[in-house]
Design a protein around this motif. Structure first.
Motif, mmCIF file in Angstrom:
data_model
loop_
_atom_site.group_PDB
_atom_site.id
_atom_site.type_symbol
_atom_site.label_atom_id
_atom_site.label_comp_id
_atom_site.label_asym_id
_atom_site.label_seq_id
_atom_site.Cartn_x
_atom_site.Cartn_y
_atom_site.Cartn_z
ATOM 1 N N TYR A 237 0.813 -1.216 0.000
ATOM 2 C CA TYR A 237 0.000 0.000 0.000
ATOM 3 C C TYR A 237 0.850 1.271 0.000
ATOM 4 O O TYR A 237 0.523 2.255 -0.663
ATOM 5 C CB TYR A 237 -0.960 -0.020 1.186
ATOM 6 C CG TYR A 237 -1.955 -1.159 1.114
ATOM 7 C CD1 TYR A 237 -2.889 -1.208 0.084
ATOM 8 C CD2 TYR A 237 -1.944 -2.189 2.052
ATOM 9 C CE1 TYR A 237 -3.784 -2.268 -0.008
ATOM 10 C CE2 TYR A 237 -2.833 -3.250 1.964
ATOM 11 C CZ TYR A 237 -3.751 -3.281 0.926
ATOM 12 O OH TYR A 237 -4.631 -4.333 0.829
ATOM 13 N N GLY A 241 0.823 3.981 -3.008
ATOM 14 C CA GLY A 241 0.571 5.382 -2.675
ATOM 15 C C GLY A 241 1.652 6.296 -3.225
ATOM 16 O O GLY A 241 1.370 7.370 -3.769
ATOM 17 N N SER A 248 1.077 11.543 -10.506
ATOM 18 C CA SER A 248 0.031 12.566 -10.563
ATOM 19 C C SER A 248 0.515 13.840 -11.251
ATOM 20 O O SER A 248 1.717 14.051 -11.438
ATOM 21 C CB SER A 248 -0.434 12.911 -9.141
ATOM 22 O OG SER A 248 0.549 13.708 -8.487
ATOM 23 N N SER A 533 -8.689 16.288 -6.753
ATOM 24 C CA SER A 533 -9.362 15.180 -6.078
ATOM 25 C C SER A 533 -8.988 15.244 -4.598
ATOM 26 O O SER A 533 -7.913 15.743 -4.238
ATOM 27 C CB SER A 533 -8.929 13.844 -6.683
ATOM 28 O OG SER A 533 -7.530 13.668 -6.545
ATOM 29 N N PRO A 534 -9.858 14.772 -3.705
ATOM 30 C CA PRO A 534 -9.633 14.956 -2.255
ATOM 31 C C PRO A 534 -8.259 14.543 -1.767
ATOM 32 O O PRO A 534 -7.608 15.281 -1.031
ATOM 33 C CB PRO A 534 -10.746 14.111 -1.633
ATOM 34 C CG PRO A 534 -11.842 14.125 -2.643
ATOM 35 C CD PRO A 534 -11.146 14.113 -3.977
ATOM 36 N N LEU A 535 -7.772 13.360 -2.183
ATOM 37 C CA LEU A 535 -6.498 12.861 -1.681
ATOM 38 C C LEU A 535 -5.333 13.733 -2.136
ATOM 39 O O LEU A 535 -4.503 14.161 -1.328
ATOM 40 C CB LEU A 535 -6.269 11.415 -2.127
ATOM 41 C CG LEU A 535 -4.921 10.795 -1.710
ATOM 42 C CD1 LEU A 535 -4.796 10.765 -0.190
ATOM 43 C CD2 LEU A 535 -4.775 9.390 -2.290
ATOM 44 N N LEU A 536 -5.272 14.010 -3.449
ATOM 45 C CA LEU A 536 -4.153 14.803 -3.966
ATOM 46 C C LEU A 536 -4.232 16.244 -3.492
ATOM 47 O O LEU A 536 -3.202 16.884 -3.258
ATOM 48 C CB LEU A 536 -4.137 14.751 -5.502
ATOM 49 C CG LEU A 536 -3.731 13.406 -6.116
ATOM 50 C CD1 LEU A 536 -3.777 13.483 -7.637
ATOM 51 C CD2 LEU A 536 -2.335 13.010 -5.656
ATOM 52 N N PHE A 538 -5.351 17.187 -0.640
ATOM 53 C CA PHE A 538 -4.888 17.138 0.750
ATOM 54 C C PHE A 538 -3.362 17.081 0.808
ATOM 55 O O PHE A 538 -2.725 17.810 1.572
ATOM 56 C CB PHE A 538 -5.498 15.915 1.442
ATOM 57 C CG PHE A 538 -4.959 15.647 2.816
ATOM 58 C CD1 PHE A 538 -5.334 16.434 3.893
ATOM 59 C CD2 PHE A 538 -4.066 14.608 3.040
ATOM 60 C CE1 PHE A 538 -4.833 16.188 5.167
ATOM 61 C CE2 PHE A 538 -3.562 14.349 4.297
ATOM 62 C CZ PHE A 538 -3.950 15.151 5.366
ATOM 63 N N ILE A 539 -2.775 16.239 -0.038
ATOM 64 C CA ILE A 539 -1.321 16.054 -0.023
ATOM 65 C C ILE A 539 -0.598 17.280 -0.572
ATOM 66 O O ILE A 539 0.463 17.662 -0.080
ATOM 67 C CB ILE A 539 -0.937 14.798 -0.833
ATOM 68 C CG1 ILE A 539 -1.446 13.545 -0.126
ATOM 69 C CG2 ILE A 539 0.568 14.714 -1.034
ATOM 70 C CD1 ILE A 539 -1.236 12.272 -0.907
#
Length: 617
Positions: A237, A241, A248, A533-536, A538-539
């Motif tokens: 994982y 990730g 990205s 998108s939420p994950l990217l 956030f990061i």
């Protein structure tokens, strides 16, 4: 005990919704339904963790760091945009602010307790993919995502570097660009040389493509080895990730852009990868000469691609020296590395002096002090003596401070300095031609800047709270992930001679994009959609690196991992450096740290996992 925690969470859920609107007449209660829903889910997760006995409130370090995060959260909101708020005056406002501080201390502390418990808790072992497969898939995704911008795009800084390399003459200003180290001259030579080779073969477009292809290959190879390292340390994982992150648009958008940052991010990752590997090998006595060779190469390139990176390299190498001394091994190898790195650094500086390359203006490193002292002038002018006002006036003309002061962007203030290598307008270039400004800082200007800094230091002692206030306001987006920031990618296409006539290489009109504006805009919107998108999102938040570093410090502090704390020192310095830059919340300054974080987290995760389950010390 659970009932007490439940009660604290209920109380904190109200305090979380206390806001800091710029207009003090607006009620200080959150009205954003999405944020309220997010807070509700957050508190609900903490309730669940308490119910499952996954939170230990007796850990002192989580309360210390929880309080620190709460102070940062509330203080940056108060200082954001330096709005004339009254959140620290008046009984009601003070009570609301203190309630918010108390509530967020509870939320952050309990959250940190959960992170500490689960950090390194599990590794899903998985066969690490072959390096070539990781690279090929990464390259294919990059090609698909950036093909619409072929043959490549050039940032504002990149165009400027091409002007310096070819000594472009701007006819209407009767000005000829000269070599400067404003943008590292090492990168300018690389870009210019590759462009000339490609241009000599198939024209301007291929010249641009040659530079893009070079940085595309270098970046993709380095990120591939980082991804492989994460796979090896954290398993399935974590590796997936890391792959998603580097595949990205956060990184692919730079691969198609000619800019010093593109390779800087890659070399930052390579440098920290080698630093981490050597750090680990010293601990287990497996260090070899080839590790030192790669470290010296990575460190030197990292230092040459950004003017302040050399300090990070020195700090990292000093950490390795201390570790070698404490472990009583490999000291000779590490000492060799620092002498090689210093030799390359000072050798390159000697070359710059020999070639008469102009050093970067001192204003580039002083945007924060300039904003701090300018703020004192604008809000407490009476604290300055007549002589101090004269000193300030020589560096930043007093009549122009108010017009050019912007807490979120120090570029206009730094352009007031008597020496300027930024050259970001035809007016500044005209001033240089008329000898109103200089490109090369004179001895007189150096002395006047020293006097200016003496005034800055004296005012800082007398107005320390205001200096902190300006620092927080100038870095609110770097310090607080809940403050909105510009989430756009670095996709500004090609700044041509029509929009920037004072910065147009002789070949600029010969550049022709492969695809028309409509197609390029479709690509741009698609990439923005992905990165939002939420994950990217956030990061990629500019506060993510600093908060991640603070959380890692908290985890290691409680685990009594004093040796591993040293691994975070260069990372912490990297974070601090972008808080003294000119623009607030500029993701371009934080992506280098973002490239490093997977390496650090992976090593610490595996180390914690070994301690918990493998009994490896």
């Amino acid at each position: 005990m659970k009932k007490i925690i439940y009660l604290l969470l209920i109380v904190a859920s109200f305090g979380m919704n206390i806001t800091y609107p710029e207009n003090v007449d607006v009620i200080r209660i959150n009205s954003n339904q999405c944020i309220s829903l997010f807070f509700l889910i957050w508190v609900g997760c903490l309730f669940y963790m308490v119910k499952k006995n996954k939170i230990n409130i007796q850990i002192k370090s989580v309360w210390i760091f929880g309080f620190i995060l709460s102070v940062i959260y509330n203080a940056t909101f108060i200082a954001n945009n330096l709005s004339d708020s009254a959140y620290l005056t008046g009984l009601v406002n003070i009570l609301l602010t203190m309630f918010a501080l108390f509530s967020w201390t509870i939320i952050f502390s309990l959250t940190l307790s959960v992170i500490q418990k689960y950090f390194g808790f599990n590794i899903v072992n998985w066969h690490t993919p072959k390096t070539i497969y990781i690279w090929l898939i990464l390259v294919i995704i990059w090609i698909i995502s950036i093909a619409g911008f072929l043959p490549g795009q050039i940032s504002w800084d990149g165009v400027r570097q091409f002007c310096e390399f070819e000594r472009t003459k701007i006819a209407y200003l009767n000005f000829k660009y000269i070599p400067t180290n404003h943008h590292p001259w090492f990168t300018t030579i690389i870009f210019g040389t590759l462009f000339n080779v490609g241009r000599s073969l198939f024209g301007v477009n291929f010249g641009i493509f040659s530079v893009v292809l070079f940085q595309f290959i270098i970046s993709s190879v380095i990120y591939t080895f980082v991804i492989k390292y994460v796979f090896e340390k954290t398993g399935k994982y974590g590796g997936i990730g890391a792959f998603i992150l580097f595949a990205s648009p956060i990184f692919s958008s730079y691969a198609i852009t000619i800019d010093k940052s593109t390779l800087y991010y890659a070399f930052a990752a390579w440098f920290y990868l080698m630093f981490t590997k050597i750090f680990e090998k010293i601990k287990i006595s497996q260090l070899k000469w080839d590790d030192i060779l790669y470290y010296c190469l990575a460190s030197s390139l990292f230092g040459l691609f950004r003017n302040d990176s050399f300090f990070i390299v020195i700090i990292a190498t000093v950490v390795l020296i201390f570790l070698s001394i404490s472990k009583k091994r490999n000291l000779i190898l590490i000492m060799v590395s620092i002498f090689v790195i210093l030799g390359i650094h000072f050798g390159w500086n000697s070359y710059l002096n020999l070639k008469n390359v102009v050093k970067s203006s001192p204003s580039e490193a002083l945007t924060l002090p300039t904003r701090q002292l300018s703020y004192i002038y604008l809000h407490d002018k009476n604290s300055l003596t007549k002589n101090e006002l004269k000193i300030i006036n020589r560096i930043t003309p007093l009549s122009k401070i108010s017009k050019n002061f912007d807490i979120n962007n120090g570029d206009n203030l730094k352009s007031l300095y008597p020496s300027n290598t930024f050259l970001n307008s035809d007016q500044i270039i005209s001033d240089v031609k008329k000898h109103k400004k200089t490109i090369r800082t004179t001895n007189t200007e150096k002395r006047e800047i020293s006097q200016y800094l003496a005034v800055w230091l004296k005012e800082g002692i007398n107005h320390s709270f205001k200096y902190v206030y300006v620092y927080l306001g100038a870095n609110s987006c770097y310090l607080n992930p809940f403050i909105r920031y510009s989430d756009g990618l670095f996709l500004n296409y090609f700044p041509g001679p029509e929009t920037h006539p004072y910065m147009a290489p002789s070949w600029s009109k010969q550049y022709t994009p492969v695809f028309n504006e409509k197609i390029r805009d479709i690509y741009r919107k698609a990439m923005l959609f992905i990165v939002n998108s939420p994950l990217l999102m956030f990061i990629s938040n500019p506060a993510f690196p600093i908060w991640s570093t603070l959380i890692l410090f908290c985890v290691l502090f409680e685990l009594r991992k004093k040796v591993n704390l040293m691994l975070l020192l260069p990372l912490a310095v990297m974070c601090l450096l972008f808080t003294i830059t000119s623009i607030n919340g500029y993701t371009r300054y934080t992506i280098g740290v973002l490239a490093v974080l997977p390496i650090v987290i992976s090593y610490l995760w595996r180390d914690r996992y070994n301690d918990k389950f493998c009994k490896v010390k």
